[in-house]
Design a protein around this motif. Structure first.
Motif, short mmCIF file in Angstrom:
data_model
loop_
_atom_site.label_atom_id
_atom_site.label_comp_id
_atom_site.label_asym_id
_atom_site.label_seq_id
_atom_site.Cartn_x
_atom_site.Cartn_y
_atom_site.Cartn_z
N THR A 1 -2.46 8.09 -2.61
CA THR A 1 -1.03 8.06 -2.85
C THR A 1 -0.45 6.72 -2.79
N LYS A 2 -1.04 5.85 -2.39
CA LYS A 2 -0.41 4.45 -2.52
C LYS A 2 -1.02 3.53 -3.69
N THR B 1 -1.27 5.19 -6.87
CA THR B 1 -0.83 5.65 -7.97
C THR B 1 0.53 4.82 -7.98
N PRO B 2 1.52 4.64 -7.17
CA PRO B 2 2.79 3.94 -7.69
C PRO B 2 2.57 2.48 -7.63
N ALA B 3 1.36 2.01 -7.26
CA ALA B 3 0.93 0.38 -7.71
C ALA B 3 0.48 0.73 -8.85
N TYR B 4 -0.22 1.53 -9.32
CA TYR B 4 -0.76 1.61 -10.75
C TYR B 4 0.44 1.80 -11.81
N ALA B 5 1.31 2.60 -11.38
CA ALA B 5 2.61 2.71 -12.47
C ALA B 5 3.12 1.27 -12.55
N LYS B 6 3.45 0.49 -11.49
CA LYS B 6 3.93 -0.88 -11.73
C LYS B 6 3.26 -1.69 -12.43
N TRP B 7 1.85 -1.53 -12.58
CA TRP B 7 1.20 -2.24 -13.51
C TRP B 7 1.27 -1.74 -14.65
N GLN B 8 1.31 -0.35 -15.04
CA GLN B 8 1.63 0.10 -16.37
C GLN B 8 3.14 -0.43 -16.75
N GLN B 9 4.06 -0.71 -16.07
CA GLN B 9 5.31 -0.93 -16.31
C GLN B 9 5.40 -2.39 -16.91
N ASP C 1 -4.86 -8.09 -5.92
CA ASP C 1 -4.69 -9.66 -6.75
C ASP C 1 -3.57 -9.69 -7.43
N GLU C 2 -2.99 -8.73 -7.93
CA GLU C 2 -1.34 -8.59 -8.84
C GLU C 2 -0.42 -8.68 -7.81
N GLY C 3 -0.65 -8.47 -6.37
CA GLY C 3 0.33 -8.17 -5.43
C GLY C 3 1.03 -6.96 -5.62
N LEU C 4 0.56 -5.68 -6.16
CA LEU C 4 1.11 -4.37 -6.41
C LEU C 4 0.53 -3.33 -5.23
N LEU C 5 -0.40 -3.88 -4.75
CA LEU C 5 -1.19 -2.93 -3.50
C LEU C 5 -1.47 -3.75 -2.30
N ALA C 6 -1.09 -3.41 -0.98
CA ALA C 6 -1.31 -4.08 -0.01
C ALA C 6 -2.66 -4.51 0.39
N LYS C 7 -3.75 -3.40 0.00
CA LYS C 7 -4.99 -3.71 0.30
C LYS C 7 -5.84 -2.71 -0.53
N PRO C 8 -7.06 -2.89 -0.58
CA PRO C 8 -8.08 -1.95 -1.16
C PRO C 8 -8.28 -0.97 -0.02
N TYR C 9 -8.60 0.38 -0.34
CA TYR C 9 -8.72 1.25 0.87
C TYR C 9 -10.30 1.31 0.84
N ASN C 10 -11.01 1.20 -0.11
CA ASN C 10 -12.54 1.08 0.00
C ASN C 10 -12.91 2.44 0.35
N ASP C 11 -12.42 3.74 0.30
CA ASP C 11 -13.03 5.01 0.18
C ASP C 11 -13.38 5.60 -1.05
N ASN D 1 -6.52 13.51 -5.45
CA ASN D 1 -6.54 12.50 -4.51
C ASN D 1 -6.41 13.19 -3.05
N PRO D 2 -6.52 12.73 -2.00
CA PRO D 2 -6.91 12.97 -0.67
C PRO D 2 -5.83 14.26 -0.19
N GLN D 3 -4.74 14.22 -0.86
CA GLN D 3 -3.68 15.10 -0.44
C GLN D 3 -3.77 16.45 -1.43
N ALA D 4 -4.49 16.44 -2.50
CA ALA D 4 -4.70 17.46 -3.30
C ALA D 4 -5.64 18.62 -2.49
N LYS D 5 -5.44 19.75 -3.15
CA LYS D 5 -6.51 20.92 -2.44
C LYS D 5 -7.76 20.60 -2.89
#
Length: 303
Positions: free
Chosen positions: A261-262, A264-272, A246-256, A224-228
């Protein structure tokens, strides 16, 4: 002076032009008429949404925001060319614009440069929001452009207008850039050609189904962008982010194209949601959870 047709007639004239129409909820009576008049109508205004994900876009345009109540248009034009009717009457789409532009639209002349914001556009224009990020890079599929052409021609045909009755938001209100990615001059040329022929429904081009490669997605998720080092960029990240929006788990697509870092937790909620816990819900995509997301949001997964 042009009086808007009834809501049912409006939907019918779009369908008669070959448009695939979806009527959303109470669209026929959903409007902002309590805040001011709608009509006489003089033209059609085209916008882009700066959003991705059709269901989320339709919901936003129907309901609006806390600072801008819906409906935000009369119809939403999806990437696949389907038109979702979300309101009928006064809608919060045009805002204050240049009265000289309105005069030109009424006279069927080329619009002058918009340099004033002195006229209520919500009263005088039909509005269509087109699903697009508006960054100049997000593509405009052939089916979507065809739908813009058709809805514009249908309304112009009904009222006896020419193609110069169709303008972009950027031609109306100073500082606006929408729609970005095609020119209104080219769209008006298409509309003029269509108005010269009798309407004949044609099957819209089928949209391609996006494919997400799990191995490439995992590589992006691990970097991710914060990794070395330089983060891995992969277009499939955008597809997954749009589904999470669309699932309401992420505020917006970042398109980059980075798995940020945002995300990852959104996908974790989907996994849950898929029933995973602990280390199995760490926000890094797995085959089962990704396939479930793809099945629900129409993208194909390769391992």
């Amino acid at each position: 002076m042009a009086t808007p047709p009834s809501a049912s007639t409006f939907a019918s004239l779009l369908r008669d032009e070959g448009v695939t129409v979806v009527e959303v909820g109470d669209w026929e009576t959903r409007n902002r008429n309590s805040k001011g008049p709608w009509g006489p109508v003089h033209g059609v205004m085209i916008h882009h949404t700066v959003t991705k994900g059709t269901s989320a876009t339709v919901r936003l345009c129907r309901d609006g925001r806390s600072d801008l109540p819906g409906p935000l248009c009369h119809g939403v034009i999806g990437k696949d060319g389907v038109v979702y009717l979300v309101g009928y009457g006064r809608a919060n789409h045009a805002g204050l614009g240049d009265g000289d532009v309105l005069t030109a639209v009424i006279a069927e002349k080329s619009p002058p440069t918009d340099n004033e914001a002195d006229t209520d556009g919500n009263r005088y224009f039909y509005g269509f929001e087109c699903e697009n990020l508006g960054d100049g890079a997000d593509p405009w599929p052939a089916a979507q452009l065809l739908a813009i052409e058709r809805v514009s021609a249908a309304i112009c045909r009904h009222h006896g207008w020419g193609e110069r009755s169709v303008i972009g938001h950027l031609e109306w209100q100073p500082g606006k850039i929408d729609p970005r990615g095609f020119t209104m001059a080219s769209m008006r040329e298409r509309i003029a050609k269509r108005l010269g022929i009798a309407p004949s429904p044609v099957t819209l081009p089928k949209p391609t189904t996006p494919t997400v490669d799990l191995s490439k997605l995992i590589a992006a998720a691990k970097s991710n962008p914060q990794a070395k080092g330089t983060p891995v960029t992969y277009a499939g990240v955008r597809t997954v982010e749009a589904a999470l929006v669309d699932e309401g788990l992420l505020a917006k697509p970042y398109n980059d194209g980075h798995w940020g870092t945002k995300t990852t937790p959104a996908y974790a909620k989907w996994q849950q949601r898929c029933g995973y816990t602990g280390d199995d819900a760490d926000g890094r995509p797995g085959l089962d959870s990704l396939r479930r997301l793809g099945t629900k949001h129409a993208f194909h997964v390769t391992a």
